[in-house]
Design an enzyme around this catalytic site. Structure first.
Site, PDB file in Angstrom:
ATOM      1  N   SER A  10       0.825  -1.214   0.000  1.00  0.00           N
ATOM      2  CA  SER A  10       0.000   0.000   0.000  1.00  0.00           C
ATOM      3  C   SER A  10       0.858   1.263   0.000  1.00  0.00           C
ATOM      4  O   SER A  10       0.337   2.372  -0.031  1.00  0.00           O
ATOM      5  CB  SER A  10      -0.908   0.011   1.232  1.00  0.00           C
ATOM      6  OG  SER A  10      -0.123  -0.066   2.415  1.00  0.00           O
ATOM      7  N   HIS A 143     -40.157  21.025 -14.640  1.00  0.00           N
ATOM      8  CA  HIS A 143     -40.190  20.084 -15.784  1.00  0.00           C
ATOM      9  C   HIS A 143     -39.399  20.622 -16.983  1.00  0.00           C
ATOM     10  O   HIS A 143     -39.690  20.260 -18.125  1.00  0.00           O
ATOM     11  CB  HIS A 143     -41.624  19.772 -16.227  1.00  0.00           C
ATOM     12  CG  HIS A 143     -42.552  19.430 -15.105  1.00  0.00           C
ATOM     13  ND1 HIS A 143     -42.751  18.140 -14.659  1.00  0.00           N
ATOM     14  CD2 HIS A 143     -43.312  20.230 -14.300  1.00  0.00           C
ATOM     15  CE1 HIS A 143     -43.620  18.154 -13.647  1.00  0.00           C
ATOM     16  NE2 HIS A 143     -43.962  19.419 -13.407  1.00  0.00           N
ATOM     17  N   SER A 264     -14.112  23.359 -30.640  1.00  0.00           N
ATOM     18  CA  SER A 264     -14.054  22.011 -31.198  1.00  0.00           C
ATOM     19  C   SER A 264     -12.899  21.964 -32.185  1.00  0.00           C
ATOM     20  O   SER A 264     -12.549  22.971 -32.790  1.00  0.00           O
ATOM     21  CB  SER A 264     -15.373  21.711 -31.905  1.00  0.00           C
ATOM     22  OG  SER A 264     -15.160  20.785 -32.945  1.00  0.00           O
ATOM     23  N   LYS A 270     -17.792  26.556 -32.051  1.00  0.00           N
ATOM     24  CA  LYS A 270     -18.194  25.981 -30.765  1.00  0.00           C
ATOM     25  C   LYS A 270     -17.526  26.669 -29.568  1.00  0.00           C
ATOM     26  O   LYS A 270     -16.374  27.056 -29.619  1.00  0.00           O
ATOM     27  CB  LYS A 270     -17.840  24.483 -30.727  1.00  0.00           C
ATOM     28  CG  LYS A 270     -18.602  23.645 -31.747  1.00  0.00           C
ATOM     29  CD  LYS A 270     -20.026  23.307 -31.307  1.00  0.00           C
ATOM     30  CE  LYS A 270     -20.057  22.261 -30.230  1.00  0.00           C
ATOM     31  NZ  LYS A 270     -19.772  20.917 -30.721  1.00  0.00           N
ATOM     32  N   GLU A 277     -19.148  20.302 -17.835  1.00  0.00           N
ATOM     33  CA  GLU A 277     -19.454  18.916 -18.238  1.00  0.00           C
ATOM     34  C   GLU A 277     -18.599  17.924 -17.454  1.00  0.00           C
ATOM     35  O   GLU A 277     -19.089  16.872 -17.011  1.00  0.00           O
ATOM     36  CB  GLU A 277     -19.187  18.734 -19.733  1.00  0.00           C
ATOM     37  CG  GLU A 277     -20.124  19.517 -20.622  1.00  0.00           C
ATOM     38  CD  GLU A 277     -19.678  19.418 -22.075  1.00  0.00           C
ATOM     39  OE1 GLU A 277     -20.122  18.491 -22.760  1.00  0.00           O
ATOM     40  OE2 GLU A 277     -18.878  20.269 -22.514  1.00  0.00           O
ATOM     41  N   LYS A 312      -8.431   3.399   1.249  1.00  0.00           N
ATOM     42  CA  LYS A 312      -7.708   4.657   1.042  1.00  0.00           C
ATOM     43  C   LYS A 312      -7.798   5.279  -0.350  1.00  0.00           C
ATOM     44  O   LYS A 312      -8.038   6.479  -0.490  1.00  0.00           O
ATOM     45  CB  LYS A 312      -6.232   4.473   1.397  1.00  0.00           C
ATOM     46  CG  LYS A 312      -6.041   4.251   2.870  1.00  0.00           C
ATOM     47  CD  LYS A 312      -4.617   3.872   3.209  1.00  0.00           C
ATOM     48  CE  LYS A 312      -4.559   3.237   4.577  1.00  0.00           C
ATOM     49  NZ  LYS A 312      -5.397   2.010   4.691  1.00  0.00           N
TER      50      LYS A 312
HETATM   51  N1  ARG Z   1      -1.566  -0.908   5.690  1.00  0.00           N
HETATM   52  C1  ARG Z   1      -2.526  -1.215   6.677  1.00  0.00           C
HETATM   53  C2  ARG Z   1      -3.864  -0.527   6.353  1.00  0.00           C
HETATM   54  O1  ARG Z   1      -3.861   0.360   5.611  1.00  0.00           O
HETATM   55  C3  ARG Z   1      -2.069  -0.757   8.020  1.00  0.00           C
HETATM   56  C4  ARG Z   1      -2.529  -1.626   9.139  1.00  0.00           C
HETATM   57  C5  ARG Z   1      -1.959  -2.950   9.006  1.00  0.00           C
HETATM   58  N2  ARG Z   1      -2.247  -3.764  10.122  1.00  0.00           N
HETATM   59  C6  ARG Z   1      -2.008  -5.071  10.089  1.00  0.00           C
HETATM   60  N3  ARG Z   1      -2.285  -5.749  11.144  1.00  0.00           N
HETATM   61  N4  ARG Z   1      -1.516  -5.671   9.034  1.00  0.00           N
HETATM   62  O2  ARG Z   1      -4.882  -0.889   6.852  1.00  0.00           O
END
Ligand code: ARG
Length: 447
Positions: A10, A143, A264, A270, A277, A312
């Site tokens: 991540s 409407h 355009s 245009k 949009e 995330k």
């Molecule tokens: N990268 C993990 C997350 O975003 C952090 C927490 C990880 N915890 C674990 N026990 N592996 O959730």
């Protein structure tokens, strides 16, 4: 070919949380030393080392290593390189589970502040347009059919009110998430004499979480941000759609500044309202992220599950999309020129006065339903003869009702607007109240 080991990484997106992560670690280390859980000189080394880590990240010199998977492990490894074994004391009484819960809350808190500021900027632009064109009467629609004349300012202030509710939603979310999760450990709490309230105070939280299992599993605050963002984007998409329609040749109500239109590649005439949009289009991805976070959380058993790592990217994209869209509207609206002559002439379309004429008959003693019927028949007659109501001679009016008299010609768009003088109506003095309310809200927000 992809490597299966990349699947759990991540780092390339959670590194965005580095400031929050480091702030949380510094507060945690300081508390550990104050409580006599780790030696003060180790805490000092940790805090100084974390400062260096932050500098390295901000200078682009940090040695990110995907093999370490996430932000937390990258920072801890680097801290060890920089200060030695003392770094190993930082994770005392903490888990990555309460650590990431903290980082996300800190990040969301800032995102809410930025979002509210962005919404205020758009509100300011809307109030500015209402002020600039405060006397202009335009057709109001239901409407997408011309319905009744309204003030353009009334139309702009309708959006001001929508965004005011959006701000309320973000602020409600901020108040509910104002709770420190750190100290929950992996799920059960920690076996050290920590001072959670001191950490909460140091990081600006008003309270600490009441249940460690809830604290590490909870992502409600993200759901609330997503939901409020989806609602705000929905509002902006409605305004975007009106701008698209209004800037068509058919409507010709507004002209956007050149920088907010594009030509355009093959049609030289245009002036495409691309920004509006795209804003309308981006609403879809924000809705998508809302559904994604709800689906991610659905049915997850307590407590932390690695699924949560997937919370995330969609969230960051929603924050980015909403902030960018707000910046576009705040920049685009002030330069949107209203074609006042055109909207005023259309507002004079006598068909839109049909309701006022029915009200006129009510004033002469007719029940409203009956008056409505008279006007429906009258409008049909006008349509057949391709005439406007205002062109009709009084003798013609009288064929439909003997209550019509000379004063029927006093019913104009301006009179219609002025008559809607109950609170919240479009009469100029009521719209002036709405504008004053808007300006008061904006002034108070600035303090
Ligand atoms: N990268 C993990 C997350 O975003 C952090 C927490 C990880 N915890 C674990 N026990 N592996 O959730």
């Amino acid at each position: 070919m992809t490597d299966h080991r990349d699947y759990t990484v991540s780092m390339h997106y959670d590194r965005r949380l580095y400031r929050q992560d480091i702030a949380g670690s510094k507060a945690h280390a300081a508390m550990l030393a104050r409580q006599g859980i780790i030696p003060p000189e180790d805490a000092d080394a940790i805090i100084a080392g974390l400062g260096r880590v932050q500098d390295e990240i901000e200078r682009g010199e940090f040695p990110w290593d995907a093999a370490l998977e996430d932000l937390h492990m990258n920072i801890e490894r680097r801290l060890t390189d920089l200060i030695g074994p003392a770094a190993g004391r930082l994770h005392t009484g903490r888990s990555r589970n309460d650590q990431i819960a903290l980082d996300l809350r800190l990040y969301t808190r800032e995102a809410i502040a930025d979002t509210v500021a962005g919404l205020r900027n758009v509100q300011r632009a809307l109030a500015g347009l209402a002020e600039q064109y405060r006397d202009v009467v335009m057709p109001g629609y239901t409407h997408l059919q011309r319905a009744q004349p309204v003030l353009f300012a009334h139309h702009m202030l309708a959006y001001f009110e929508m965004l005011e509710r959006d701000i309320g939603r973000f602020q409600d979310g901020a108040a509910r998430m104002d709770v420190l999760p750190l100290g929950s450990g992996a799920l059960a709490g920690v076996p050290y004499p920590t001072d959670r309230n001191a950490v909460a105070a140091a990081l600006g939280f008003s309270a600490i979480s009441a249940n460690s299992m809830d604290a590490v599993a909870d992502r409600d605050f993200l759901v609330e941000y997503h939901a409020a963002a989806a609602t705000a984007m929905m509002h902006l998409s409605r305004l975007a759609e009106e701008i698209v329609i209004w800037s068509s040749r058919e409507f010709d109500f507004v002209r956007l500044a050149d920088e907010f239109t594009t030509g355009s590649s093959i049609m030289p005439q245009k002036r495409n309202p691309d920004f509006a949009e795209i804003a309308r289009g981006k609403t879809g991805r924000v809705y998508g992220h809302l559904v994604a976070i709800l689906t991610l959380l659905k049915g997850l058993p307590l407590t932390y599950n690695r699924d949560l790592q997937e919370d995330k990217e969609g969230f960051f994209d929603t924050v980015d999309t909403l902030l960018a869209t707000l910046a576009v509207f705040a920049a685009m609206l002030p330069g949107m020129a209203l074609n006042a002559a055109r909207v005023e002439s259309l507002a004079g379309d006598s068909y839109m006065l049909a309701t006022d004429l029915a009200d006129y008959l009510v004033g002469k003693g007719l029940p409203f339903r009956e008056a409505h019927g008279v006007m429906r028949r009258l409008c049909r007659r006008c349509e057949e003869g391709d005439r406007s109501l205002s062109e009709l001679p009084l003798s013609e009016y009288r064929k439909f009702s003997p209550h019509f008299a000379d004063d029927v010609y006093a019913i104009t768009a301006a009179a219609s607007v002025a008559a809607r003088d109950n609170p919240g109506g479009t009469a100029p003095n009521r719209v002036a109240e709405g504008l004053a309310r808007a300006q008061k809200i904006l002034a108070e927000a600035e303090r």
